[in-house]
Scaffold this motif. Structure first.
Motif, PDB file in Angstrom:
ATOM      1  N   TYR A 105     -17.610  31.732  33.646  1.00 18.62           N
ATOM      2  CA  TYR A 105     -16.329  32.423  33.817  1.00 18.62           C
ATOM      3  C   TYR A 105     -16.425  33.854  33.307  1.00 18.62           C
ATOM      4  O   TYR A 105     -15.966  34.795  33.962  1.00 18.62           O
ATOM      5  CB  TYR A 105     -15.221  31.692  33.059  1.00 18.62           C
ATOM      6  N   VAL A 106     -17.014  34.048  32.146  1.00 20.79           N
ATOM      7  CA  VAL A 106     -17.121  35.392  31.564  1.00 20.79           C
ATOM      8  C   VAL A 106     -17.934  36.305  32.478  1.00 20.79           C
ATOM      9  O   VAL A 106     -17.557  37.459  32.715  1.00 20.79           O
ATOM     10  CB  VAL A 106     -17.733  35.331  30.150  1.00 20.79           C
ATOM     11  N   ALA A 107     -19.036  35.812  33.002  1.00 14.84           N
ATOM     12  CA  ALA A 107     -19.881  36.636  33.879  1.00 14.84           C
ATOM     13  C   ALA A 107     -19.122  37.060  35.132  1.00 14.84           C
ATOM     14  O   ALA A 107     -19.191  38.228  35.553  1.00 14.84           O
ATOM     15  CB  ALA A 107     -21.149  35.872  34.258  1.00 14.84           C
ATOM     16  N   ALA A 108     -18.392  36.120  35.735  1.00 17.04           N
ATOM     17  CA  ALA A 108     -17.639  36.441  36.950  1.00 17.04           C
ATOM     18  C   ALA A 108     -16.533  37.444  36.665  1.00 17.04           C
ATOM     19  O   ALA A 108     -16.317  38.394  37.434  1.00 17.04           O
ATOM     20  CB  ALA A 108     -17.061  35.164  37.556  1.00 17.04           C
ATOM     21  N   VAL A 109     -15.841  37.250  35.552  1.00 18.42           N
ATOM     22  CA  VAL A 109     -14.712  38.117  35.216  1.00 18.42           C
ATOM     23  C   VAL A 109     -15.197  39.501  34.780  1.00 18.42           C
ATOM     24  O   VAL A 109     -14.572  40.520  35.088  1.00 18.42           O
ATOM     25  CB  VAL A 109     -13.832  37.450  34.140  1.00 18.42           C
ATOM     26  N   ARG A 110     -16.319  39.562  34.083  1.00 21.46           N
ATOM     27  CA  ARG A 110     -16.879  40.870  33.697  1.00 21.46           C
ATOM     28  C   ARG A 110     -17.178  41.707  34.949  1.00 21.46           C
ATOM     29  O   ARG A 110     -16.837  42.897  35.014  1.00 21.46           O
ATOM     30  CB  ARG A 110     -18.160  40.688  32.871  1.00 21.46           C
ATOM     31  N   ASP A 111     -17.806  41.102  35.935  1.00 19.50           N
ATOM     32  CA  ASP A 111     -18.127  41.832  37.150  1.00 19.50           C
ATOM     33  C   ASP A 111     -16.860  42.256  37.883  1.00 19.50           C
ATOM     34  O   ASP A 111     -16.798  43.350  38.460  1.00 19.50           O
ATOM     35  CB  ASP A 111     -19.002  40.987  38.072  1.00 19.50           C
ATOM     36  N   ALA A 112     -15.837  41.413  37.836  1.00 13.98           N
ATOM     37  CA  ALA A 112     -14.575  41.757  38.498  1.00 13.98           C
ATOM     38  C   ALA A 112     -13.905  42.953  37.833  1.00 13.98           C
ATOM     39  O   ALA A 112     -13.392  43.847  38.516  1.00 13.98           O
ATOM     40  CB  ALA A 112     -13.640  40.553  38.482  1.00 13.98           C
ATOM     41  N   TYR A 113     -13.923  42.999  36.507  1.00 14.63           N
ATOM     42  CA  TYR A 113     -13.330  44.144  35.821  1.00 14.63           C
ATOM     43  C   TYR A 113     -14.159  45.413  36.051  1.00 14.63           C
ATOM     44  O   TYR A 113     -13.592  46.521  36.119  1.00 14.63           O
ATOM     45  CB  TYR A 113     -13.137  43.848  34.334  1.00 14.63           C
ATOM     46  N   ARG A 114     -15.471  45.264  36.198  1.00 13.45           N
ATOM     47  CA  ARG A 114     -16.276  46.430  36.570  1.00 13.45           C
ATOM     48  C   ARG A 114     -15.807  46.973  37.920  1.00 13.45           C
ATOM     49  O   ARG A 114     -15.630  48.195  38.090  1.00 13.45           O
ATOM     50  CB  ARG A 114     -17.753  46.064  36.638  1.00 13.45           C
ATOM     51  N   GLN A 115     -15.579  46.069  38.877  1.00 19.58           N
ATOM     52  CA  GLN A 115     -15.102  46.502  40.185  1.00 19.58           C
ATOM     53  C   GLN A 115     -13.741  47.184  40.075  1.00 19.58           C
ATOM     54  O   GLN A 115     -13.478  48.194  40.735  1.00 19.58           O
ATOM     55  CB  GLN A 115     -15.020  45.312  41.139  1.00 19.58           C
ATOM     56  N   ARG A 116     -12.865  46.640  39.236  1.00 20.90           N
ATOM     57  CA  ARG A 116     -11.568  47.277  39.024  1.00 20.90           C
ATOM     58  C   ARG A 116     -11.755  48.688  38.454  1.00 20.90           C
ATOM     59  O   ARG A 116     -11.101  49.633  38.894  1.00 20.90           O
ATOM     60  CB  ARG A 116     -10.717  46.433  38.075  1.00 20.90           C
ATOM     61  N   GLY A 117     -12.656  48.828  37.508  1.00 20.62           N
ATOM     62  CA  GLY A 117     -12.915  50.131  36.921  1.00 20.62           C
ATOM     63  C   GLY A 117     -13.455  51.135  37.913  1.00 20.62           C
ATOM     64  O   GLY A 117     -13.321  52.354  37.735  1.00 20.62           O
ATOM     65  N   GLU A 118     -14.059  50.628  38.979  1.00 21.40           N
ATOM     66  CA  GLU A 118     -14.604  51.493  40.026  1.00 21.40           C
ATOM     67  C   GLU A 118     -13.657  51.622  41.213  1.00 21.40           C
ATOM     68  O   GLU A 118     -14.040  52.144  42.261  1.00 21.40           O
ATOM     69  CB  GLU A 118     -15.970  50.954  40.464  1.00 21.40           C
ATOM     70  N   GLY A 119     -12.411  51.134  41.037  1.00 20.06           N
ATOM     71  CA  GLY A 119     -11.394  51.392  42.047  1.00 20.06           C
ATOM     72  C   GLY A 119     -10.850  50.195  42.795  1.00 20.06           C
ATOM     73  O   GLY A 119     -10.004  50.363  43.690  1.00 20.06           O
ATOM     74  N   ALA A 120     -11.280  48.973  42.499  1.00 21.54           N
ATOM     75  CA  ALA A 120     -10.765  47.805  43.202  1.00 21.54           C
ATOM     76  C   ALA A 120      -9.254  47.671  42.986  1.00 21.54           C
ATOM     77  O   ALA A 120      -8.769  47.846  41.868  1.00 21.54           O
ATOM     78  CB  ALA A 120     -11.474  46.538  42.730  1.00 21.54           C
ATOM     79  N   PRO A 121      -8.497  47.358  44.031  1.00 19.90           N
ATOM     80  CA  PRO A 121      -7.035  47.290  43.908  1.00 19.90           C
ATOM     81  C   PRO A 121      -6.567  46.063  43.125  1.00 19.90           C
ATOM     82  O   PRO A 121      -7.090  44.960  43.302  1.00 19.90           O
ATOM     83  CB  PRO A 121      -6.555  47.197  45.359  1.00 19.90           C
ATOM     84  N   ALA A 122      -5.570  46.274  42.273  1.00 23.76           N
ATOM     85  CA  ALA A 122      -4.925  45.179  41.551  1.00 23.76           C
ATOM     86  C   ALA A 122      -3.544  45.644  41.113  1.00 23.76           C
ATOM     87  O   ALA A 122      -3.360  46.812  40.774  1.00 23.76           O
ATOM     88  CB  ALA A 122      -5.744  44.751  40.331  1.00 23.76           C
ATOM     89  N   LYS A 123      -2.593  44.737  41.127  1.00 23.82           N
ATOM     90  CA  LYS A 123      -1.228  45.048  40.721  1.00 23.82           C
ATOM     91  C   LYS A 123      -0.789  44.107  39.608  1.00 23.82           C
ATOM     92  O   LYS A 123      -1.232  42.960  39.529  1.00 23.82           O
ATOM     93  CB  LYS A 123      -0.275  44.911  41.912  1.00 23.82           C
TER      94      LYS A 123
END
Length: 332
Positions: free
Chosen positions: A21-39
Motif C-alpha cells: 500500500y505504501v509503495a502504491a500511494v507514494r508513487d501516486a503522490y509523486r504523480q500528484r506532485g507532478e500535476g496529476a488532477p485531484a480534488k
C-alpha cells in the motif's frame, strides 16, 4: 457493453500488505506532485435522518487509473458504506467496482506512512500513537514499514482499548509497544506522533513537542473540529495532502488562522510536491513537521488499482456488465 470486476470486501481483505500500500500511494503522490488532477472531498450533510454523503476523486495518468470513493455515514442504519469505482485513465472505461471499507485503514495509513518517510527524521526511533481504533491500527502498520521504531507509546481515553491495542501490536512487532496513561506521556520525547481520533479539541499540548518531531494528524476533516492546537500549527512546517482542502475542512489550520496565529502562507507545500521533489520537506534536524491528512482520491485510487491488479492475478472477483452511453443513453 464492457465487463468490469466487482470485488467484495472479502476479496480484497489481506490481498496486499502495508508495504505494498505504501509503495502504491507514494508513487501516486509523486504523480500528484507532478500535476496529476485531484480534488478535495465533497461533503453533503443531511439533518433527518442525520447522515453524510462523501465523495472525492483523482486521476493517476502514469498508473493508468482514475477513481475514488463515494461513501455514506449515519442515516437510518447508523453505519457506513464505502464504494470505490475505478476507471481506465486512457479509455475511460470502467475497470472495477470495489467494496472499499476493508482497504480504508490501509490506504489511509499508507498516506501517513508516505508522509513519515518524506518528513520524519531518518533516525526516528520513538513513535507515539494517540487513538486505538481501526485507523490508528492502519497508521501504525504502514508507518512501521518506513522507519525502524524501537518503542511505541499508545494512548486513548479508554484504558481497555489502549491496552488491547498495545498487546496486539506488541505481538506483531519487534518494537516495544506500551499503553500509557495520557497523551502527554505518549508525546514526551517522541520522534513521530500520530493522531487518529474522533476528537473535537486538541489531543496534546504543542509545547510538549521536541525539536525535530514529525506529526501526522489524520482523524479529523471537519472545519470546526481539530486534533492539533495552535501551538503545534505555529511551530510546524505544515504539509497537507491537498492545498485546496485546507480552507474547506482542515479544522486545526482553520482554527489557527481564525486566531491570527498563522495565515495561508504558512502552508508549506502539498505532500505530493515534497514526494516529487518540487518542494523541500524537512530542512533541518530541528524542524517540527506536520502532515495534515483528510483523505483524498490519490491514495484511494492508487490502492484500488493495486488491489485490482492483484485480484486479476489471483482470479478473484465477479465480472459485471456495464453499458456505455453510446448504447444505453438513448432516451427511449
Amino acid at each position: 457493453m464492457t465487463n468490469a470486476l466487482f470485488l467484495t470486501s472479502d476479496d480484497v481483505a489481506g490481498l496486499a500488505d502495508p508495504s505494498e500500500y505504501v509503495a502504491a500511494v507514494r508513487d501516486a503522490y509523486r504523480q500528484r506532485g507532478e500535476g496529476a488532477p485531484a480534488k478535495p472531498r465533497t461533503t453533503l450533510r443531511n439533518d433527518d435522518p442525520p447522515g453524510m454523503l462523501f465523495s472525492y476523486s483523482a486521476v493517476l495518468p502514469e498508473t493508468g487509473a482514475m477513481g475514488g470513493y463515494m461513501y455514506s455515514a449515519g442515516f437510518g442504519a447508523v453505519d457506513a458504506w464505502f464504494m470505490t469505482p475505478l476507471f481506465d485513465a486512457d479509455s475511460g472505461e470502467p475497470l472495477a467496482l470495489i467494496d472499499g471499507a476493508s482497504m480504508n485503514p490501509f490506504k489511509t495509513g499508507a498516506a501517513g506512512g508516505v508522509a513519515v518517510d518524506a518528513l520524519a527524521r531518518e533516525d526516528a526511533t520513538k513513535l507515539a500513537v494517540i487513538g486505538s481504533g481501526a485507523q490508528a491500527r492502519g497508521q501504525l502498520r504502514a508507518t512501521m514499514t518506513v522507519r525502524d521504531f524501537e518503542t511505541v507509546d499508545v494512548f486513548s481515553p479508554t484504558k481497555e482499548n489502549r491496552e488491547s491495542f498495545a498487546a496486539e501490536m506488541n505481538e506483531r512487532y519487534d518494537a516495544s509497544v506500551a499503553a500509557v496513561a495520557s497523551s502527554a506521556a505518549a508525546v514526551e520525547a517522541a520522534d513521530v506522533v500520530i493522531t487518529a481520533t474522533t476528537a473535537s479539541e486538541p489531543v496534546f499540548d504543542g509545547d510538549l513537542l521536541e525539536p525535530g518531531t514529525h506529526v501526522t494528524a489524520m482523524g479529523q476533516y471537519h472545519p470546526e473540529k481539530r486534533e492539533l492546537d495552535h501551538t503545534t500549527i505555529e511551530r510546524a512546517t505544515y504539509v497537507p495532502d491537498l492545498r485546496d482542502r485546507v480552507p474547506q475542512d482542515a479544522g486545526s489550520f482553520i482554527s489557527a488562522m481564525e486566531a491570527g496565529v498563522v495565515d495561508e502562507d504558512h502552508i508549506h507545500a502539498e505532500l505530493g510536491e515534497v514526494v516529487a521533489g518540487k518542494a523541500p520537506g524537512r530542512e533541518s534536524e530541528e524542524d517540527i513537521t506536520v502532515f495534515d491528512s483528510g483523505g483524498t482520491g490519490i491514495e484511494t485510487t492508487a490502492a484500488a488499482y493495486m488491489l485490482y491488479e492483484k485480484a486479476l492475478d489471483r482470479d478473484l472477483g465477479k465480472e459485471i456488465e456495464i453499458s456505455p452511453a453510446s448504447e444505453a443513453l438513448t432516451g427511449e
